[in-house]
Design a protein around this motif. Structure first.
Motif, mmCIF file in Angstrom:
data_model
loop_
_atom_site.group_PDB
_atom_site.id
_atom_site.type_symbol
_atom_site.label_atom_id
_atom_site.label_comp_id
_atom_site.label_asym_id
_atom_site.label_seq_id
_atom_site.Cartn_x
_atom_site.Cartn_y
_atom_site.Cartn_z
ATOM 1 N N LYS A 197 11.200 136.544 113.797
ATOM 2 C CA LYS A 197 12.295 136.888 114.709
ATOM 3 C C LYS A 197 12.269 136.006 115.954
ATOM 4 O O LYS A 197 13.314 135.546 116.428
ATOM 5 C CB LYS A 197 12.207 138.362 115.083
ATOM 6 N N LYS A 198 11.092 135.785 116.464
ATOM 7 C CA LYS A 198 10.948 134.952 117.660
ATOM 8 C C LYS A 198 11.448 133.530 117.404
ATOM 9 O O LYS A 198 12.063 132.895 118.267
ATOM 10 C CB LYS A 198 9.489 134.916 118.102
ATOM 11 N N ASN A 199 11.217 133.029 116.187
ATOM 12 C CA ASN A 199 11.552 131.644 115.866
ATOM 13 C C ASN A 199 12.814 131.510 115.010
ATOM 14 O O ASN A 199 13.125 130.416 114.546
ATOM 15 C CB ASN A 199 10.369 130.990 115.153
ATOM 16 N N ASN A 200 13.531 132.636 114.832
ATOM 17 C CA ASN A 200 14.802 132.631 114.104
ATOM 18 C C ASN A 200 14.647 132.045 112.699
ATOM 19 O O ASN A 200 15.449 131.217 112.246
ATOM 20 C CB ASN A 200 15.859 131.850 114.890
ATOM 21 N N VAL A 201 13.586 132.477 112.025
ATOM 22 C CA VAL A 201 13.336 132.074 110.644
ATOM 23 C C VAL A 201 13.505 133.309 109.755
ATOM 24 O O VAL A 201 12.802 134.303 109.952
ATOM 25 C CB VAL A 201 11.917 131.503 110.460
ATOM 26 N N PRO A 202 14.415 133.306 108.797
ATOM 27 C CA PRO A 202 14.593 134.471 107.924
ATOM 28 C C PRO A 202 13.315 134.808 107.164
ATOM 29 O O PRO A 202 12.576 133.908 106.734
ATOM 30 C CB PRO A 202 15.702 134.030 106.974
ATOM 31 N N LEU A 203 13.059 136.093 106.984
ATOM 32 C CA LEU A 203 11.891 136.570 106.257
ATOM 33 C C LEU A 203 12.335 137.220 104.951
ATOM 34 O O LEU A 203 13.096 138.194 104.955
ATOM 35 C CB LEU A 203 11.114 137.591 107.093
ATOM 36 N N ILE A 204 11.856 136.679 103.841
ATOM 37 C CA ILE A 204 12.146 137.220 102.515
ATOM 38 C C ILE A 204 10.848 137.762 101.922
ATOM 39 O O ILE A 204 9.822 137.077 101.930
ATOM 40 C CB ILE A 204 12.739 136.145 101.588
ATOM 41 N N ARG B 181 13.948 150.191 98.011
ATOM 42 C CA ARG B 181 14.587 150.902 99.116
ATOM 43 C C ARG B 181 13.567 151.271 100.188
ATOM 44 O O ARG B 181 13.865 151.224 101.387
ATOM 45 C CB ARG B 181 15.281 152.168 98.611
ATOM 46 N N SER B 182 12.365 151.641 99.770
ATOM 47 C CA SER B 182 11.315 151.977 100.728
ATOM 48 C C SER B 182 10.961 150.766 101.577
ATOM 49 O O SER B 182 10.805 150.873 102.798
ATOM 50 C CB SER B 182 10.074 152.484 99.994
ATOM 51 N N LEU B 183 10.852 149.625 100.943
ATOM 52 C CA LEU B 183 10.565 148.396 101.690
ATOM 53 C C LEU B 183 11.650 148.126 102.726
ATOM 54 O O LEU B 183 11.363 147.863 103.897
ATOM 55 C CB LEU B 183 10.467 147.211 100.733
ATOM 56 N N ILE B 184 12.899 148.192 102.296
ATOM 57 C CA ILE B 184 14.017 147.852 103.185
ATOM 58 C C ILE B 184 14.128 148.839 104.338
ATOM 59 O O ILE B 184 14.298 148.448 105.501
ATOM 60 C CB ILE B 184 15.326 147.792 102.386
ATOM 61 N N SER B 185 14.025 150.130 104.038
ATOM 62 C CA SER B 185 14.193 151.133 105.087
ATOM 63 C C SER B 185 13.036 151.116 106.073
ATOM 64 O O SER B 185 13.215 151.427 107.253
ATOM 65 C CB SER B 185 14.325 152.526 104.471
ATOM 66 N N THR B 186 11.854 150.734 105.630
ATOM 67 C CA THR B 186 10.689 150.737 106.512
ATOM 68 C C THR B 186 10.561 149.455 107.314
ATOM 69 O O THR B 186 10.225 149.485 108.506
ATOM 70 C CB THR B 186 9.395 150.944 105.693
ATOM 71 N N TYR B 187 10.837 148.302 106.679
ATOM 72 C CA TYR B 187 10.532 147.025 107.323
ATOM 73 C C TYR B 187 11.748 146.134 107.596
ATOM 74 O O TYR B 187 11.628 145.172 108.355
ATOM 75 C CB TYR B 187 9.521 146.246 106.467
ATOM 76 N N ALA B 188 12.869 146.407 106.982
ATOM 77 C CA ALA B 188 14.105 145.658 107.236
ATOM 78 C C ALA B 188 13.913 144.143 107.210
ATOM 79 O O ALA B 188 14.170 143.448 108.195
ATOM 80 C CB ALA B 188 14.693 146.078 108.585
ATOM 81 N N PRO B 189 13.467 143.599 106.083
ATOM 82 C CA PRO B 189 13.384 142.139 105.974
ATOM 83 C C PRO B 189 14.775 141.534 105.882
ATOM 84 O O PRO B 189 15.772 142.251 105.764
ATOM 85 C CB PRO B 189 12.608 141.938 104.675
ATOM 86 N N ASP B 190 14.836 140.213 105.937
ATOM 87 C CA ASP B 190 16.120 139.528 105.806
ATOM 88 C C ASP B 190 16.526 139.350 104.349
ATOM 89 O O ASP B 190 17.695 139.073 104.062
ATOM 90 C CB ASP B 190 16.047 138.159 106.483
ATOM 91 N N GLY B 191 15.564 139.488 103.457
ATOM 92 C CA GLY B 191 15.881 139.323 102.052
ATOM 93 C C GLY B 191 14.760 139.825 101.169
ATOM 94 O O GLY B 191 13.633 140.060 101.627
ATOM 95 N N VAL B 192 15.089 140.008 99.893
ATOM 96 C CA VAL B 192 14.102 140.440 98.899
ATOM 97 C C VAL B 192 14.210 139.542 97.673
ATOM 98 O O VAL B 192 15.283 139.026 97.346
ATOM 99 C CB VAL B 192 14.289 141.916 98.501
#
Length: 235
Positions: free
Chosen positions: A178-185, A196-207
């Motif tokens: 987030k600090k370096n504006n690099v998407p996290l997948i 869904r558990s991953l997304i709701s808990t950690y909110a990555p930019d992609g899977v």
């Protein structure tokens, strides 16, 4: 990446691609590294050509490599017009820069052993200390990669093992992305039951999923559809 993106990896044939074209999938991946899903540049060229035969928006294509040589990448891209090179090995920031500039592709850099370095059993380590260690490792990759990927470590194939990693690592890396504006997948052992558990808990930019949408080691269109639906719920 403004919205949560979905990548389906380990594609082996045209029928599988065609079965996914009406689904909101952003990337499809082809594995060139040694793996049971390994494909050749010629096979991928045929699959990409099949994509181009459809007059709709199609997913971007990624080639998965582990510590490739420059020559290997040049020859592969000459045959198969990939959009993304996904690197699963110990590729340096300088190598990533060469890939972006010389091959005119995006670079997704996979880190599968960060937990061995930035996660400690010593509870006295502060957020600041851990963040400093993470930044030391990742800062050289700023501007050299288009996304950072977390996957489960495998010394041979680099990923696609179907095993999850310690998700407690995600917030540590996410502070840096987030600090370096690099998407996290996030990859590694995802499936229809845990995404869904991953997304709701950690909110990555992609899977990214591969074995998690297979049945008997073959891509299962029903599982792919269910996976995408569960990712897109409330996104």
């Amino acid at each position: 990446m403004n919205n949560l993106v979905v990548k389906i990896c380990g594609i082996l044939d045209v029928p599988t691609i065609e079965s996914m074209l009406n689904l909101p999938i952003d990337y499809i991946g082809f594995v060139f590294a040694k793996s049971r899903r390994q494909v050749t540049p010629g096979q991928v060229a045929d699959m990409i050509q099949a994509l181009g035969n459809h007059h709709i928006k199609v997913p971007e294509t990624a080639g998965v490599f582990v510590n490739p040589s420059e020559q290997e990448l040049e020859e592969t891209v000459r045959h198969a017009s990939l959009d993304i090179i996904q690197l699963h090995g110990q590729e340096s920031p300088e190598f990533c820069k060469w890939v972006k500039q010389s091959l005119n592709v995006k670079v997704f850099k996979v880190f599968s052993n960060l937990h061995q370095i930035v996660m400690r059993d010593d509870s006295t380590n502060s957020y600041e200390q851990v963040d400093e260690e993470c930044s030391k490792l990742l800062n050289p990759y700023v501007n050299q990669i288009d996304a950072l990927m977390l996957d489960t470590y495998d010394p041979v194939v680099g990923g696609g093992t179907g095993e999850t990693f310690n998700w407690e690592l995600i917030p540590i890396v996410q502070r840096w992305t987030k600090k370096n504006n690099v998407p996290l997948i996030v990859a590694g052992g995802l499936d229809v039951d845990n995404v869904r558990s991953l997304i709701s808990t950690y909110a990555p930019d992609g899977v990214d999923v591969s074995s998690g949408v297979e049945t008997n080691r073959i891509k299962d269109v029903k599982k792919i559809k269910t996976f995408v639906e569960r990712v897109r719920v409330n996104v």
